[in-house]
Design an enzyme around this catalytic site. Structure first.
Site, PDB file in Angstrom:
ATOM      1  N   ASN A   8     -19.623  37.045   0.289  1.00  0.00           N
ATOM      2  CA  ASN A   8     -18.860  36.992  -0.955  1.00  0.00           C
ATOM      3  C   ASN A   8     -19.871  36.570  -2.021  1.00  0.00           C
ATOM      4  O   ASN A   8     -20.172  35.389  -2.173  1.00  0.00           O
ATOM      5  CB  ASN A   8     -17.734  35.967  -0.788  1.00  0.00           C
ATOM      6  CG  ASN A   8     -16.903  35.808  -2.034  1.00  0.00           C
ATOM      7  OD1 ASN A   8     -17.159  36.450  -3.061  1.00  0.00           O
ATOM      8  ND2 ASN A   8     -15.910  34.934  -1.962  1.00  0.00           N
ATOM      9  N   ARG A  89     -16.779  41.065   0.321  1.00  0.00           N
ATOM     10  CA  ARG A  89     -15.616  40.908  -0.553  1.00  0.00           C
ATOM     11  C   ARG A  89     -15.964  41.601  -1.865  1.00  0.00           C
ATOM     12  O   ARG A  89     -16.890  41.182  -2.566  1.00  0.00           O
ATOM     13  CB  ARG A  89     -15.340  39.436  -0.792  1.00  0.00           C
ATOM     14  CG  ARG A  89     -14.140  39.247  -1.678  1.00  0.00           C
ATOM     15  CD  ARG A  89     -13.979  37.799  -2.050  1.00  0.00           C
ATOM     16  NE  ARG A  89     -12.763  37.632  -2.821  1.00  0.00           N
ATOM     17  CZ  ARG A  89     -12.395  36.488  -3.364  1.00  0.00           C
ATOM     18  NH1 ARG A  89     -13.137  35.420  -3.200  1.00  0.00           N
ATOM     19  NH2 ARG A  89     -11.291  36.406  -4.054  1.00  0.00           N
ATOM     20  N   HIS A 177      -6.881  38.408  -5.339  1.00  0.00           N
ATOM     21  CA  HIS A 177      -6.684  37.471  -4.219  1.00  0.00           C
ATOM     22  C   HIS A 177      -6.028  38.154  -3.019  1.00  0.00           C
ATOM     23  O   HIS A 177      -5.401  37.505  -2.174  1.00  0.00           O
ATOM     24  CB  HIS A 177      -5.826  36.250  -4.624  1.00  0.00           C
ATOM     25  CG  HIS A 177      -6.534  35.242  -5.456  1.00  0.00           C
ATOM     26  ND1 HIS A 177      -5.937  34.586  -6.509  1.00  0.00           N
ATOM     27  CD2 HIS A 177      -7.798  34.781  -5.414  1.00  0.00           C
ATOM     28  CE1 HIS A 177      -6.804  33.769  -7.074  1.00  0.00           C
ATOM     29  NE2 HIS A 177      -7.938  33.863  -6.416  1.00  0.00           N
ATOM     30  N   ARG A 237     -10.009  29.560 -16.570  1.00  0.00           N
ATOM     31  CA  ARG A 237      -9.431  30.784 -17.157  1.00  0.00           C
ATOM     32  C   ARG A 237      -8.057  30.481 -17.740  1.00  0.00           C
ATOM     33  O   ARG A 237      -7.311  29.664 -17.209  1.00  0.00           O
ATOM     34  CB  ARG A 237      -9.295  31.877 -16.092  1.00  0.00           C
ATOM     35  CG  ARG A 237     -10.621  32.487 -15.694  1.00  0.00           C
ATOM     36  CD  ARG A 237     -10.467  33.455 -14.533  1.00  0.00           C
ATOM     37  NE  ARG A 237     -11.057  32.920 -13.321  1.00  0.00           N
ATOM     38  CZ  ARG A 237     -10.885  33.418 -12.105  1.00  0.00           C
ATOM     39  NH1 ARG A 237     -10.124  34.481 -11.924  1.00  0.00           N
ATOM     40  NH2 ARG A 237     -11.460  32.870 -11.058  1.00  0.00           N
ATOM     41  N   GLU A 375     -10.172  33.903   3.913  1.00  0.00           N
ATOM     42  CA  GLU A 375     -10.534  35.247   3.458  1.00  0.00           C
ATOM     43  C   GLU A 375     -11.669  35.822   4.315  1.00  0.00           C
ATOM     44  O   GLU A 375     -11.711  37.023   4.573  1.00  0.00           O
ATOM     45  CB  GLU A 375     -10.946  35.198   1.979  1.00  0.00           C
ATOM     46  CG  GLU A 375      -9.752  34.960   1.070  1.00  0.00           C
ATOM     47  CD  GLU A 375     -10.120  34.277  -0.228  1.00  0.00           C
ATOM     48  OE1 GLU A 375     -10.657  33.146  -0.162  1.00  0.00           O
ATOM     49  OE2 GLU A 375      -9.864  34.843  -1.294  1.00  0.00           O
TER      50      GLU A 375
END
Ligand code: AMP
Length: 397
Positions: A8, A89, A177, A237, A375
């Site tokens: 990732n 990813r 996600h 964010r 993940e």
């Protein structure tokens, strides 16, 4: 033994994990942060203590040199470990990719076209692919997309009310996600198959935060949209915003696109509201009014989105928390779930504080779970399946 490596790659970091290809047992998990400045490797090799070490900044200055350091770690820890597949990813798979793909020159060029849709993530993900191709030339490279899980959204939840031509050219609500939601959905199916088959909301609350409405195991709504800026406020964010604010920043304040991007992605959210930090632990301990109000806003928006998702799903059978905040911050979970008795949702305070797997009370009709997300395992599982399918189709050709 044959292994699968997951990567990732971000702007200045690479997270990685190594799994045995057949069993998907995890052998190593770690990350290199501070690439190009003060690189630092931290890794946990199975059955051993965690390793943490500073790396030489002049040597680890890009993804390629970071991968070389990861390769050294793997070789030192498991001599003879053969990496057969690297699962990446990739944040954006555009409108078409609803499942992982083998990366070749043609598909790589296709993924480069999505860079404008995810400028802060996609270029780094792809530079991780290039570095892995060089470091593991024999391995098959597989792209696993954060958008795939959401590709079946009904049209009304896939579009904005803009001229249709913009939808056709790809201005859509993608949702992100997805690898986390897919993992949690599979884990919930093991834990509570009846609930997993029903109406579920998963709250992935970490530095990036979003929620997903899932019906019968399928995503039907996400708080994130065209980019990973939309929806909940996050560490830095802004979350959902009136586009008029962007027009104001441009027209009245003369900010450039780059300045606005920096403001919305890096200076907003919990950090912007608190004026202190993007880290929930810091805010919970700070005790300032601004920190408290940042947390209030975070909780308020989660509750608001939960209400919207209950409307989309026509009810709720299970609510799942995951991500660094969702898994660890019992006070946030408590506040999110407060006063949802009308929905048949009630937490059991002691279970919630102890972070048990099921944290709802016996009489709660909606079951509430904490499921730590993984993940990396989802990527490894996809990479294993996709690599096997590629071998089968090559043999059949
Ligand atoms: P993630 O991006 O999933 O790693 O989550 C990072 C976020 O989780 C940060 O805001 C952390 O402050 C938060 N977090 C991690 N542990 C805790 C904890 N024990 N209590 C509150 N927040 C936590």
């Amino acid at each position: 033994m044959t292994h699968i490596l997951t990567l990732n790659a971000g702007s200045s970091s690479i997270k990685f994990a190594l799994f045995e290809a057949e069993s998907l047992n995890e052998r190593v998990r770690g990350q290199i942060e501070g690439i190009g400045t003060t690189p630092r490797l931290s890794a946990k090799v199975a059955d051993a203590d965690k390793t943490e070490k500073e790396l030489d900044g002049s040597e680890i200055d890009n993804h390629a040199s970071a991968l070389a350091a990861i390769l050294t770690l793997i070789n030192e820890s498991f001599s003879g470990a053969q990496v057969a597949a690297v699962g990446h990813r990739i944040v954006h798979g555009g409108p078409d990719y609803a499942s992982p793909i083998v990366i070749d020159d043609e598909s790589f060029a296709g993924l480069e076209k999505f860079i404008p849709l995810a400028p802060l993530h996609q270029p780094h993900n792809l530079s991780g692919v290039r570095a892995a191709q060089a470091a593991f030339p024999e391995a098959v490279q597989i792209a696993c997309f954060d958008t795939s899980f959401h590709r079946q959204h009904p049209w009304v939840n896939d579009t904005y009310a803009l001229p249709l031509a913009l939808y056709e050219e790809g201005v859509r609500r993608y949702g992100f996600h997805g690898l986390s939601y897919e993992y949690v959905t599979r884990a919930l199916k093991e834990l509570a198959p009846m609930h997993a088959a029903g109406r579920v909301v998963v709250s992935h609350l970490g530095n990036g935060a979003s929620m997903c409405a899932i019906q019968g195991g399928q995503s039907v709504g996400s708080t994130m949209g065209f980019t990973a800026l939309d929806g909940l406020p996050m560490g830095t964010r802004c979350g959902q915003l009136d586009p008029g604010v962007v027009l104001y920043l441009m027209a009245a304040k003369g900010l450039s696109a780059t300045e606005i991007e920096n403001l919305l992605y890096k200076q907003s959210g919990l950090k912007g509201l608190s004026g202190l930090s993007n880290d929930m632990r810091v805010l919970e301990e700070a005790g300032t009014i601004e920190a408290q109000r940042a947390i209030d806003y975070f909780v308020f928006r989660i509750r608001r989105e939960l209400g919207a998702m209950v409307a989309i799903l026509s009810g709720l059978d299970a609510l799942v928390f995951c991500g660094g905040i969702g898994e660890n911050a019992w006070g946030i979970r408590e506040r999110v779930c407060r006063d949802f008795g009308w929905l048949g949702l009630e937490l059991e305070g002691s279970r919630n504080r102890a972070a048990e797997t099921v944290i709802s009370s016996e009489r709660s009709r909606v079951r509430v779970f904490i499921i730590p997300t993984n993940e990396e395992l989802m990527i490894a599982s996809h990479a294993a399946e996709t690599a096997k399918a590629a071998v089968r189709s090559a043999a059949a050709a």
